[in-house]
Design a protein around this motif. Structure first.
Motif: not given
Ligand SMILES: [Zn+2]
Ligand SMILES: [Zn+2]
Length: 182
Positions: A65-72, A81-82, A118-123, A125-126
């Motif tokens: 799911a995070f990779h899909r945000v990067f490659t949007a 996506r985020l 990871l979803a909360a803190d990294c999400g 941050a993004l």
């Protein structure tokens, strides 16, 4: 860039997480609980109880799911996506002070699994990165045979390779040889 320590830490964590994927780094680097445990230790993911096979599956799904945000393809798609990811994540904002860092907010809920943490803190941050208009700093390496992602911290957003010593150096050598042949 006025990014706080937790923001940079979370962005570095999500980059490392995505690069454990075979679709980014070329091989599966989250193949078992030992490797997941190493990731948890590497990024000091706190409050994590004993890891189980469910954690492994959840973290791998989150990684995609995070990779899909990067490659949007564009920022609007990254937002959608985020938002999907954030909508599925339990969060409890909490002010904290630790390890000599000034007071700041943590987002993962008490008792969160490693994937939720990871979803909360990294999400978040993004999300801040998107709000700051810095989405373009989330990049995929420009080397033709490398799909690793990275976070471009350079002042003028000029970085194009995941690692200047490996891919950057390799590409410069290739360009030099091509010039010599020309
Ligand atoms: Zn913190
Ligand atoms: Zn690379």
């Amino acid at each position: 860039m006025p990014f706080g320590h937790d923001m940079v830490h979370s962005l570095s964590t999500v980059v490392d997480l995505i690069n454990t994927s075979p679709t980014a780094g070329g091989e599966e680097c989250l193949s078992d609980l030992v490797q997941l445990g190493e990731l948890v230790e590497r990024w000091q993911v706190s409050g994590v109880d004993e890891l189980g096979s469910g954690d492994l599956a959840q973290v791998r799904a989150l990684r995609d799911a995070f990779h899909r945000v990067f490659t949007a393809p564009d920022q609007a798609a990254a937002v959608i996506r985020l938002n999907t990811l954030l909508g599925e994540t339990r969060m409890t904002p909490r002010l904290t002070e630790h390890d000599g860092h000034p007071v700041h907010v943590h987002y993962f809920a008490p008792g969160a699994s490693v994937a939720e943490h990871l979803a909360a803190d990294c999400g978040i941050a993004l999300a801040h990165l998107l709000v700051e208009g810095e989405w373009e700093r989330l990049r995929t390496c420009a080397a033709p045979d490398c799909e690793r992602v990275f976070f471009d911290e350079s002042r003028n957003r000029s970085r194009v390779y995941c690692d200047s010593r490996t891919c950057g150096n390799r590409m410069h050598v290739a360009a030099y040889r091509a010039r010599r042949r020309a």
